[in-house]
Design an enzyme around this catalytic site. Structure first.
Site, PDB file in Angstrom:
ATOM      1  N   SER A  53      28.554  33.722  28.882  1.00  0.00           N
ATOM      2  CA  SER A  53      29.187  34.843  29.567  1.00  0.00           C
ATOM      3  C   SER A  53      30.690  34.608  29.709  1.00  0.00           C
ATOM      4  CB  SER A  53      28.535  35.030  30.936  1.00  0.00           C
ATOM      5  OG  SER A  53      29.348  35.785  31.778  1.00  0.00           O
ATOM      6  N   SER A  54      31.066  33.384  30.106  1.00  0.00           N
ATOM      7  CA  SER A  54      32.489  33.080  30.277  1.00  0.00           C
ATOM      8  C   SER A  54      33.237  33.161  28.952  1.00  0.00           C
ATOM      9  CB  SER A  54      32.678  31.671  30.827  1.00  0.00           C
ATOM     10  OG  SER A  54      32.219  31.602  32.131  1.00  0.00           O
ATOM     11  N   HIS A  85      37.996  18.928  34.304  1.00  0.00           N
ATOM     12  CA  HIS A  85      39.319  19.061  34.872  1.00  0.00           C
ATOM     13  C   HIS A  85      39.993  20.388  34.549  1.00  0.00           C
ATOM     14  CE1 HIS A  85      42.231  17.795  37.634  1.00  0.00           C
ATOM     15  NE2 HIS A  85      43.101  18.393  36.859  1.00  0.00           N
ATOM     16  N   TYR A  95      41.511  24.177  36.938  1.00  0.00           N
ATOM     17  CA  TYR A  95      42.616  25.122  36.766  1.00  0.00           C
ATOM     18  C   TYR A  95      42.104  26.504  36.401  1.00  0.00           C
ATOM     19  CZ  TYR A  95      45.285  21.058  37.556  1.00  0.00           C
ATOM     20  OH  TYR A  95      45.776  19.939  38.164  1.00  0.00           O
ATOM     21  N   HIS A 147      40.831  10.726  35.532  1.00  0.00           N
ATOM     22  CA  HIS A 147      41.139  10.377  36.924  1.00  0.00           C
ATOM     23  C   HIS A 147      39.957  10.692  37.839  1.00  0.00           C
ATOM     24  CE1 HIS A 147      43.060  14.610  37.516  1.00  0.00           C
ATOM     25  NE2 HIS A 147      41.838  14.628  37.956  1.00  0.00           N
ATOM     26  N   HIS A 148      38.942  11.364  37.319  1.00  0.00           N
ATOM     27  CA  HIS A 148      37.727  11.570  38.107  1.00  0.00           C
ATOM     28  C   HIS A 148      36.810  10.350  38.045  1.00  0.00           C
ATOM     29  CE1 HIS A 148      38.354  15.909  38.809  1.00  0.00           C
ATOM     30  NE2 HIS A 148      38.964  15.867  37.647  1.00  0.00           N
ATOM     31  N   THR A 206      53.314  22.116  39.371  1.00  0.00           N
ATOM     32  CA  THR A 206      52.704  22.716  40.561  1.00  0.00           C
ATOM     33  C   THR A 206      53.761  22.894  41.641  1.00  0.00           C
ATOM     34  OG1 THR A 206      50.726  21.488  39.962  1.00  0.00           O
ATOM     35  CG2 THR A 206      50.717  22.577  42.096  1.00  0.00           C
ATOM     36  N   ARG A 245      30.573  10.289  50.117  1.00  0.00           N
ATOM     37  CA  ARG A 245      30.129  11.673  50.001  1.00  0.00           C
ATOM     38  C   ARG A 245      28.669  11.694  49.561  1.00  0.00           C
ATOM     39  NH1 ARG A 245      32.872  13.854  44.394  1.00  0.00           N
ATOM     40  NH2 ARG A 245      31.728  15.715  44.947  1.00  0.00           N
TER      41      ARG A 245
END
Lengths: 377, 520
Positions: free
Chosen positions: B164-165, B248, B252, B297-298, B323, B445
């Site tokens: 769909s995207s 990542h 965005y 970086h994740h 940013t 978490r």
């Protein structure tokens, strides 16, 4: 369930803590607002780096939003402000591209230095091998051959709110990892089933334990004490229930502890050759069963469609051979591990005997440690 | 405005929505779908927060708790935020560039109608034997290989959402490249169009990568492959690299369209042109480019080589520059404006403020050695909620308040809008600000139960979550009330509004720009 009294009490305390946090980073440790007190050089470096970057961020934030809120309060239509029409300024745009860039370089230098130090596992005085399982840790000291498992010691009744919770609720284990202070200790880290992560905040050490990989990290603890941590990578249903407890002791005390552990191991080995009574086996097996209870439940009921029940199961009430095989070799592709590598002969014999004669199972037979030993060959 | 050869109004009844190829109808469908999923995902968040109200297991089992964290994330990302912005794109892009509709209207219908079955599959997974996916939305193997049939439902659902995207993105790119009114050059396009243009390329680049990753997971689960299984020579870390190569840029994808929205709302209520249009476009493109080279970086803690850890740290830090440019441009747009503070403007200011907090905690997280302590703690949970909730969720709400009068022809209730704003901001901060402290103090978490020293802040957080959830009832009420009637909106709606969509009548007719306008 919603204890408002407690919330009201917490409010002023947290506000006071917030104030303290802004005034002094160190004092804030008492209010659990910031990193725990570091006890290694690396953890102290990380704390300083963290605070440095934090303050840089605070300054940037305050500057930018002082300007924005000045505009919000002064340049409003209700105060008669007339809109200007400027919409670009190359000078400004170059300045606010270059300044952040310079700040970033300023941050990158100390960060790189700390990272290089943190990842330097050379020159270690001793090694500890850590293997993660669902949901326990195995520690092995290759220099002395000492080796044991470490599991959650908090009673189930506390978790289920049937008993009052102890001071170290969820952060206590049956067998602590004992380490000498002042020595550089290299950890070599892997996992048996899924990915876990070994983390003790006060040591400044965290890394993933990944099946098929061996990761390295190191620590040198400055002061004796008990340091608590938890698994940090989601590893299934009991991810929140596999803590880590490190007891740092003086080197002499550590050596004495190692000697004592060796004594326990040889006494255990001698016991394996004797013939055990069914009652002895069941009594011991009940303790060992705590490891099975993580999946199969404290009453052997399992979890429907996820973990099979032991009560009334075909394996636990069938021939001893099949039962031993499942316990010792596990079931590939499922969470059922091969316990032959994790438990000694006595424990396997005991837990199998227990399972065959508990939760309504009443096969009535027993398994001797020597039977287990024979199967290992 | 309507062409005499076309039907003026929509057909009546359910088939209008089922067969529609009208960009406005499809936009509306997307937005209602997103709102529904937003409520569904929010309810799961309340289950999580209720269990975390105090130490001990009270309401759910640990296994179900893990299903809630997993499905909450998937529903919010794929069902809530992404469809909300595709809905906005459908409504707004043709009106902003002076096109009569999207370039590929039938495909547009199909890309929407893929969503309800996908969402159904995802929801059904919770009722399968063994329950829904419980390995986190990142679906890391080997844990996700252990799960039951619910994981397979999730994988198929992700495939449908991905298709769909991709279809939606192709449509957006085709529309922007081919359907612009005469005179509207690329560098004259409104910023919402620009940010969506770039977002669409991000989607095209990364959704197939996610599809590949989850397909490999599926074959590992059922067809004897060992892509991620070390006992068969596979590599569990490979999945993380592939996943985050998608993951990542996805971040965005969730926020860039919202940046576009802010670049419309802030100039409108400051009554002053956007500061630094060109640098906004280039900053967006730079962020998009950088998003492809920062994925690891994740996963700093998986044990990468030193060169890798340093590269990903430096590249990640660089994102702060473009940013920052965006934030400075928005602040400069407000500077010496003549500002008023209707609900959309309140939202826009709050987004800039709160998103910057999330951005700065992101800068802290980019520092590799420090991240070793932050990683997988509540500090990360606080960080990404400070990014996604303000930018994506409040950004979408900002857009709804801003354009709702154009869509419905009625002004929304300003008092209720402001009430919704303040309740949302207070609820959000109460929920997520204390989580920074929890994470720093050492709370991992994704745990269903925690040590006693974490109790107070968790109670703040839970109280905040219920306030945040309850305040969304006000939002639903404002929207429903506005759709049903209210003070009539003018064509321009807002005094400072500029752009083609404000030149057509309110409500926007069923067909607009059948004859293209000329842009000077």
């Amino acid at each position: 369930m919603f204890d408002t009294r407690r919330l009201v009490c917490a409010l002023p305390r947290a506000l006071a803590g917030l104030g303290l946090f802004l005034v002094s980073g160190v004092a804030a440790a008492d209010y659990a607002l910031n990193f725990q007190r570091p006890v290694t050089e690396i953890a102290a470096d990380l704390y300083d780096l963290h605070m440095l970057i934090f303050w840089v961020c605070v300054v940037i934030f305050v500057v930018v939003f002082t300007i924005m809120f000045y505009a919000v309060f002064s340049h409003r239509k209700s105060r008669g402000a007339k809109a200007a029409s400027f919409h670009e300024s190359t000078t400004l745009e170059v300045i606010w591209t270059v300044i952040p860039f310079v700040i970033l370089i300023g941050m990158a230098i100390p960060s790189t230095r700390t990272l290089l130090k943190m990842e330097d596992t050379t020159g270690a005085d001793m090694t500890v091998n850590i293997t993660a399982y669902q949901w326990k840790w195995e520690y092995e000291y290759p220099d002395s051959g000492v080796h044991f498992f470490s599991t959650l010691a908090t009673p189930r009744a506390q978790i289920l709110n049937q008993e009052e919770k102890g001071e170290h609720y969820l952060l206590e284990v049956d067998n602590e990892l004992v380490l000498p202070v002042g020595r550089k200790i290299r950890f070599s880290l892997t996992a048996n089933d899924v990915i876990h992560a070994w983390w003790v905040p006060q040591l400044g050490v965290k890394k993933d334990a990944i099946p098929g990989f061996i990761n390295e990290m190191w620590t040198r603890i400055d002061e004796p004490g008990v340091y608590r941590g938890q698994c940090a990578e989601l590893c299934g249903k009991d991810h929140g229930f596999m803590p880590i407890v490190v007891r740092a002791v003086a080197p002499a005390e550590f050596d004495a502890w190692v000697a004592a552990q060796k004594g326990v191991a040889s006494a255990e080995a001698a016991q394996a050759d004797k013939t055990w009574s069914r009652e002895e086996l069941i009594a011991r097996g009940e303790k060992v069963y705590a490891q099975c209870a993580a999946c199969h439940g404290p009453t052997g009921q399992g979890v429907p469609n996820v973990f099979p029940a032991i009560a009334g199961s075909a394996i636990a009430t069938g021939p001893v051979d099949g039962h031993l095989d499942r316990v010792m070799n596990g079931k590939p592709g499922t969470a059922m591990q091969a316990f032959a590598e994790q438990l000694n002969d006595i424990d396997i014999a005991a837990v199998v005997t227990f399972q065959r004669n508990a939760f309504g199972n009443s096969v009535g037979d027993s398994v001797q440690p020597s039977d287990v030993k024979a199967r290992r060959q | 405005m309507a062409d005499a050869h076309h039907h003026d109004g929509p057909p009546a009844g359910f088939t209008r929505w089922l067969y529609t190829t009208n960009h406005k109808d499809i936009g509306t469908l997307y937005l209602w779908f997103a709102l529904t999923m937003f409520i569904f995902g929010g309810l799961m968040a309340l289950v999580i927060r209720s269990e975390l109200w105090q130490p001990g297991m009270q309401i759910v089992t640990p296994q179900f708790f893990n299903q809630m964290t997993t499905v909450h994330a998937l529903v919010m990302i794929f069902g809530g935020v992404m469809p909300a912005f595709v809905g906005l794109a459908n409504w707004l892009l043709p009106m902003m560039i002076g096109a009569p509709d999207m370039a590929l209207p039938r495909m547009n219908n199909w890309s929407f109608w893929l969503l309800p079955p996908a969402a159904t599959l995802l929801t059904l997974s919770l009722f399968m034997p063994g329950g829904g996916p419980a390995g986190g939305w990142t679906l890391y193997p080997p844990l996700s290989v252990q799960g039951g049939m619910g994981v397979d439902f999730t994988i198929l659902s992700i495939h449908m959402l991905g298709i769909s995207s991709i279809l939606g993105s192709i449509n957006i790119i085709a529309t922007i490249l081919n359907m612009r009114a005469p005179g509207m050059t690329l560098m004259k396009m409104p910023l919402f169009v620009w940010t969506w243009f770039i977002t669409a390329f991000l989607l095209l680049a990364v959704m197939p990568v996610l599809a590949g990753a989850v397909t490999m997971l599926l074959t590992d689960r059922h067809f004897g492959t060992h892509f991620f299984d070390p006992s068969g020579g596979g590599d569990p870390v490979l999945f993380q690299h592939v996943f985050w190569f998608f993951g990542h840029p996805e971040v965005y994808i969730l926020v860039l369209p919202a940046f576009g929205v802010l670049s419309h709302v802030i100039p409108t209520f400051a009554r002053k042109p956007l500061f630094g249009y060109t640098s906004m476009v280039f900053a967006t493109a730079t962020i998009a480019f950088l998003s492809f080279i920062v994925w690891a970086h994740h996963m700093y803690t998986v044990g990468m080589p030193m060169a890798g850890e340093l590269f990903f740290m430096y590249a990640t830090m660089l994102i702060a520059v473009p940013t920052g440019v965006k934030v400075f441009n928005w602040v400069s747009t407000m500077w010496r404006g003549s500002m008023t503070f209707e609900t959309p403007m309140l939202y826009a200011i709050a987004v800039v403020f709160l998103f910057t907090m999330g951005g700065l905690s992101g800068l802290m997280l980019s520092i590799t050695p420090a991240d070793f302590q932050y990683h997988d703690t509540y500090f990360v949970v606080a960080h990404f909620h400070y990014v996604i909730f303000p930018a994506s969720v409040m950004g979408a709400m900002c857009a709804v308040y801003f354009w709702l009068p154009k869509w419905t022809g009625n002004m929304y209730d300003e008092k209720l809008g402001k009430l919704h704003f303040w309740l949302t901001v207070i609820g959000f901060n109460l929920t997520f600000f204390p989580q920074h402290f929890l994470g720093l103090a050492g709370m991992p978490r994704r745990i269903p139960d925690y040590a006693l020293q974490f109790t107070e802040f968790n109670q703040w957080s839970t109280a905040g979550a219920f306030l945040l959830a309850a305040s969304q009832l006000v939002f639903i009420w404002v929207v429903v009330k506005c759709v049903r009637g209210g003070e009539k909106a003018t064509d321009q709606v807002w005094e400072g509004a500029e752009g083609l969509e404000w030149t057509i009548p309110s409500p926007a007719p069923y067909h607009t720009f059948a004859t293209p306008p000329t842009v000077k």
